[in-house]
Scaffold this active site. Structure first.
Site, short mmCIF file in Angstrom:
data_model
loop_
_atom_site.label_atom_id
_atom_site.label_comp_id
_atom_site.label_asym_id
_atom_site.label_seq_id
_atom_site.Cartn_x
_atom_site.Cartn_y
_atom_site.Cartn_z
N ASP A 139 -0.58 -6.85 -10.44
CA ASP A 139 -1.64 -6.47 -11.39
C ASP A 139 -2.04 -5.01 -11.14
OD1 ASP A 139 -3.59 -6.90 -13.40
OD2 ASP A 139 -5.11 -7.24 -11.86
N ASP A 198 0.84 -1.21 0.00
CA ASP A 198 0.00 0.00 0.00
C ASP A 198 0.87 1.25 0.00
OD1 ASP A 198 0.85 -0.65 2.58
OD2 ASP A 198 -1.05 -0.14 3.56
N ASP A 257 -0.96 -1.41 -13.47
CA ASP A 257 -1.94 -0.50 -14.09
C ASP A 257 -1.71 0.93 -13.60
OD1 ASP A 257 -3.36 -2.51 -15.51
OD2 ASP A 257 -5.26 -1.50 -15.10
C1 IPM Z 1 -3.64 -8.42 -16.82
C2 IPM Z 1 -5.12 -8.70 -16.73
C3 IPM Z 1 -5.36 -10.15 -16.36
C4 IPM Z 1 -4.88 -10.35 -14.94
C5 IPM Z 1 -6.78 -10.71 -16.54
C6 IPM Z 1 -7.38 -10.37 -17.84
C7 IPM Z 1 -6.77 -12.19 -16.33
O1 IPM Z 1 -5.74 -7.81 -15.87
O2 IPM Z 1 -2.95 -9.10 -17.58
O3 IPM Z 1 -3.17 -7.49 -16.16
O4 IPM Z 1 -5.63 -10.08 -13.98
O5 IPM Z 1 -3.76 -10.81 -14.79
MN MN Z 2 -4.41 -6.22 -15.16
#
Ligand code: IPM
Ligand code: MN
Ligand code: NAD
Length: 367
Positions: A248, A224, A252
Site C-alpha cells: 500500500d 524500508d 503510493d
Molecule cells: C488502496 C487504499 C485501500 C487500502 C483502503 C481504501 C482500504 O488505500 O487501495 O490503496 O488501504 O488498501
Molecule cells: Mn492505498
C-alpha cells in the site's frame, strides 16, 4: 455467446466523476471495435451506506462474484469518518477483495515521456520508468487476528496482527514470478525479515518458489531500504513483490515517480473461474479525493488505465489495451493536462470531462 459482463461500482467522491469517463471508453469499444460488454452498475462505499446502511450490500457482493470483471472508482470521504468502523466505506472495498479472494494486486508505475519533466524527481531518474508492484491483498496485517481496541489496565490498546501462511505467500510469489517471466525477468521481494518473523517466512517461501523460475533474477530487500531505493533509482526494479501494508505504502510512493496519483491503475486478481478467467477487480490506486470532489478537476487516467488492464488481464484483448494506453499517452503528449499534472501558473487545466473526451478522440485517431 453472450457478451462479457462488467460490474461498475463508481463509489464516492471523484469515483463517479472518473468512472463517467471510463463509460465513454467502454461505449467507444462497443461502437467502434465491436467489443461489447454487458454493463451493470451498483453502489459501494459511503453511497451504499447511505442507501442500505452497509458499505456493500449482499446482493452487490453476489453480483461481483458472478461477473467477468468488476470496475471500481473509489470509496470514502470525511462525511463517513464518524461511522462505526464496521460500516466505514473502506470496509466495503476490503470485503470485495477478501470474498473474491483477490490475492494478487498488480500496481504498475510507468512514467510516460510527456510527464518525465513533471515528476517531483529528476527527469533522468524517472524517464522510461516501467515497474510493476505486486501487492499481496487479502491477508497480512489488514486481516490478521487478533485485532481490535481492548481495555488493558486503565488504558486502551489498539491491536492488529501481521500473519501470513506459507500458501498465501506461495501464491502471490507465483503471480509475481509469472509476471517477471513476461517482463524483464527480475523480481525483488520486499519485507522486514530483520525484525518480523512473517518477513523471515516470506523470504524463505519466495526463495523456494524462485527455484522453479531459474530464469528470473531474484533479490530481497528490506522494505524500508526498498522505499529509499524506489526514490533513489527506481529503474533498477522490474517486478516488486511485497505484503499488503508495505505494498500500500510503496505503491503510493511509486505513483509520484509517474507524476501523479491520478495516473496509477491497478488490477486485483484471484484464482481462475470456470471460464478460465481470473476473478478480477480493477480500480485506480487513488482514493475519493474529497478535496477536489465535485469540481470536475479529477484526472480520469488512472481509472481509464485500469480499464485497459481489464482488457488485458480479463478479456485477452492485449492489443486493445495497448491501443487505449497509447491513446492516453498521446493525449498527454499533446499537452492535455488535468490540474494535478500542471505546475505552470496561468495555464488553464483540462477538466475531467475534457480529458476523457481527448482520450476518446485519440482512440478515434488510432483507427
Ligand atoms: C488502496 C487504499 C485501500 C487500502 C483502503 C481504501 C482500504 O488505500 O487501495 O490503496 O488501504 O488498501
Ligand atoms: Mn492505498
Ligand atoms: P486520495 O488518493 O483520495 O487523495 C490524495 C491526494 O491526491 C489528494 O490531494 C487528491 O486530490 C489527489 N488525487 C487523488 N486522486 C486524484 C485524481 N484522480 N486526480 C487528481 N488528484 C487526485 O487519498 P486520501 O485523501 O488519503 O483519502 C481520501 C479517502 O479515500 C479516504 O476515505 C480513504 O480511505 C479513501 N481511499 C480510497 C481508496 C480506494 O477506494 N481504493 C484508495 C485510497 C484512499
Amino acid at each position: 455467446m453472450s457478451n462479457p459482463s462488467l460490474l461498475i461500482l463508481p463509489g464516492d467522491g471523484i469515483g463517479p466523476e472518473v468512472m463517467a469517463e471510463v463509460r465513454k471508453i467502454i461505449d467507444w469499444f462497443g461502437a467502434k471495435r465491436g467489443i461489447a460488454f454487458d454493463v451493470s452498475e451498483d453502489l459501494v462505499g459511503g453511497c451504499a451506506y447511505d442507501k442500505h446502511g452497509t458499505p456493500l450490500h449482499d446482493d452487490t457482493m453476489a453480483k461481483a462474484q458472478e461477473v467477468d470483471a468488476v470496475l471500481l472508482g473509489a470509496v470514502g470521504g470525511p462525511k463517513y469518518d464518524v461511522l462505526d468502523f464496521s460500516v466505514k466505506p473502506e470496509r466495503g472495498l476490503l470485503r470485495l477483495r477478501k470474498e473474491m479472494d483477490l490475492y494478487a494486486n498488480l500496481r504498475p508505475a510507468q512514467c510516460f515521456d510527456a510527464l518525465a519533466d513533471f515528476s517531483s524527481l529528476k527527469k533522468d531518474v524517472v524517464a522510461g520508468l516501467d515497474i510493476m508492484i505486486v501487492r499481496e491483498l487479502t491477508s497480512g496485517i489488514y486481516f490478521g487476528e487478533p485485532r481490535g481496541i481492548i481495555e488493558e489496565g486503565n488504558e486502551r490498546v489498539g491491536i492488529n496482527t501481521q500473519r501470513y501462511t506459507e500458501s498465501e505467500i506461495d501464491r502471490v510469489a507465483r503471480s509475481a514470478f509469472e509476471l517477471a517471466m513476461k517482463r524483464g525477468k527480475k523480481l525483488c521481494s520486499m519485507e522486514k525479515a530483520n525484525v518480523m518473523e512473517s518477513g523471515i517466512l516470506w523470504r524463505e517461501v519466495v526463495t523456494e518458489v524462485g527455484k522453479e523460475y531459474p530464469e528470473v533474477e531474484l533479490s530481497h530487500m528490506y522494505a524500508d531500504a526498498g522505499a529509499m531505493q524506489l526514490c533513489r533509482a527506481p529503474k533498477q526494479f522490474d517486478v516488486i513483490v511485497t505484503d499488503n501494508l508495505f505494498g500500500d505504502l510503496l505503491s503510493d510512493a511509486a505513483a509520484m515517480l509517474t507524476g501523479s496519483l491520478g495516473m496509477l491503475p491497478s488490477a486485483s486478481l484471484g484464482k481462475p473461474m470456470a471460464n478460465g478467467r481470473p476473478k478480477a477487480l480493477y480500480e485506480p490506486v487513488h482514493g475519493s479525493a474529497p478535496d477536489i470532489a465535485g469540481q470536475g478537476k479529477a484526472n480520469p487516467c488512472a481509472c481509464i488505465l485500469s480499464f485497459a488492464m481489464a482488457l488485458r488481464y480479463s478479456f485477452d484483448l492485449g492489443a486493445e489495451a495497448d491501443r487505449l494506453e497509447a491513446a492516453v499517452e498521446k493525449v498527454l503528449a499533446d499537452g492535455v493536462r488535468t490540474a494535478d499534472l500542471l505546475n505552470e501558473e496561468g495555464r488553464t487545466p483540462a477538466s475531467t470531462t475534457e480529458m476523457g473526451d481527448a482520450v476518446v478522440a485519440a482512440l478515434d485517431a488510432s483507427l
